[in-house]
Design a protein around this motif. Structure first.
Motif, PDB file in Angstrom:
ATOM      1  N   ARG A  14       0.976  -1.098  -0.038  1.00 45.18           N
ATOM      2  CA  ARG A  14      -0.109  -0.112  -0.042  1.00 45.18           C
ATOM      3  C   ARG A  14       0.815   1.227   0.036  1.00 45.18           C
ATOM      4  N   ARG A  15       0.278   2.307  -0.326  1.00 41.06           N
ATOM      5  CA  ARG A  15       0.668   3.658  -0.187  1.00 41.06           C
ATOM      6  C   ARG A  15       0.702   4.299   1.427  1.00 41.06           C
ATOM      7  N   MET A  61       1.063   6.987   4.551  1.00 34.61           N
ATOM      8  CA  MET A  61       0.032   8.276   4.887  1.00 34.61           C
ATOM      9  C   MET A  61       0.886   9.312   5.399  1.00 34.61           C
ATOM     10  N   ASP A 106      -2.890  12.198   0.508  1.00 34.22           N
ATOM     11  CA  ASP A 106      -1.897  11.586   1.541  1.00 34.22           C
ATOM     12  C   ASP A 106      -2.166  12.051   3.057  1.00 34.22           C
ATOM     13  N   GLU A 109      -7.453   4.286   8.566  1.00 38.22           N
ATOM     14  CA  GLU A 109      -6.857   4.987   7.615  1.00 38.22           C
ATOM     15  C   GLU A 109      -5.800   3.890   6.748  1.00 38.22           C
ATOM     16  N   ARG A 110      -5.436   3.114   7.155  1.00 42.65           N
ATOM     17  CA  ARG A 110      -4.770   2.218   6.530  1.00 42.65           C
ATOM     18  C   ARG A 110      -5.801   1.270   5.573  1.00 42.65           C
ATOM     19  N   THR A 126      -8.685   3.774  -1.205  1.00 39.11           N
ATOM     20  CA  THR A 126      -7.538   4.445  -1.951  1.00 39.11           C
ATOM     21  C   THR A 126      -6.273   4.247  -1.339  1.00 39.11           C
ATOM     22  N   ARG A 127      -5.840   3.740  -0.267  1.00 39.44           N
ATOM     23  CA  ARG A 127      -4.565   3.233   0.094  1.00 39.44           C
ATOM     24  C   ARG A 127      -3.929   1.909  -0.169  1.00 39.44           C
ATOM     25  N   ARG A 128      -4.917   1.014  -0.735  1.00 39.86           N
ATOM     26  CA  ARG A 128      -4.756  -0.250  -1.087  1.00 39.86           C
ATOM     27  C   ARG A 128      -4.755  -0.503  -2.729  1.00 39.86           C
ATOM     28  N   ASP A 172       4.230   5.049   7.055  1.00 40.91           N
ATOM     29  CA  ASP A 172       3.369   6.022   7.301  1.00 40.91           C
ATOM     30  C   ASP A 172       4.419   7.019   7.783  1.00 40.91           C
TER      31      ASP A 172
END
Length: 219
Positions: free
Chosen positions: A14-15, A17, A128, A197-198, A202-204, A108
């Motif tokens: 994932r990206r 944050m 982000d 949030e993880r 949109t973060r996956r 993160d």
């Protein structure tokens, strides 16, 4: 931040944050930040750049990136900072490079900054940034915490309290608010925010490929 191994990912990772913590002085954001990092090896603290000279025992690249004024101003012109400010005779700012590297690795990044820095970050990277405001249970308790430090005169403490009121007035600009009445409870709430949030779609980014494979099973 770049010295850590890649974060363990699930189905492609994932990206990361940008987790912003703001609070008036004495409300506990620094202690909460340190404890969260202690519990999560894939959470790192953002390192700011500054033009001031290093203090005793400060390490370049760990406490701050120490750079000269000319280099700092050149980076401003090249849009090299997520946020920056001039405090008295010195510049402070968050370099984009190390943060972007951490986010791409699935790390993160915690930011211990005020509402103005949080606002700049949100404008620069709205997808982000997650903003959390730490509130004291009462102004009287906040003042007591500042006095128990035994570091400042009464005049300085009153100045800090005035700045605290100004800082708190921006609480509605944040995504989450935590009342730090009990440290364990406040930390638990912060942990829940991090987990939720993880899990955001949109973060996956791996979900796109996963769903495509699901649909192919029916064809």
């Amino acid at each position: 931040m770049s010295n850590r191994p890649p974060a363990p990912g699930h189905r492609g990772g994932r990206r990361g944050m940008m987790l912003v913590l703001s609070s008036p002085s004495g409300a506990g954001k620094t202690t909460l930040s340190k404890r969260l990092i202690m519990h999560h090896p894939d959470v790192v603290l953002s390192v700011s750049a500054t033009t001031r000279a290093p203090r005793p025992k400060e390490v370049d690249g760990e406490d701050y990136f120490f750079i000269d004024k000319g280099h700092f101003e050149a980076q401003i012109k090249e849009n090299g900072f997520f946020e920056h400010a001039r405090v008295f005779d010195h510049y402070y700012g968050t370099p984009k490079g190390p943060v972007e590297e951490a986010l791409s690795d699935g790390r993160d990044v915690i930011f211990d900054i005020d509402w103005q820095g949080a606002q700049q970050l949100a404008e620069q990277a709205p997808k982000d940034v997650v903003r959390v405001f730490i509130l004291p249970p009462s102004m009287r308790l906040l003042e007591d915490r500042l006095r128990k430090r035994g570091q400042d005169s009464d005049e300085i403490i009153q100045g800090r309290m005035a700045r605290s009121e100004a800082e708190i007035s921006h609480w509605q600009e944040y995504d989450y608010c935590i009342v730090n009445e009990d440290f364990s409870g406040a930390l638990e709430e912060l942990e829940l925010i991090l987990k939720a949030e993880r899990l955001k779609r949109t973060r996956r980014p791996w979900l796109h490929g996963f769903v495509d494979e699901l649909m192919k099973e029916r064809s």
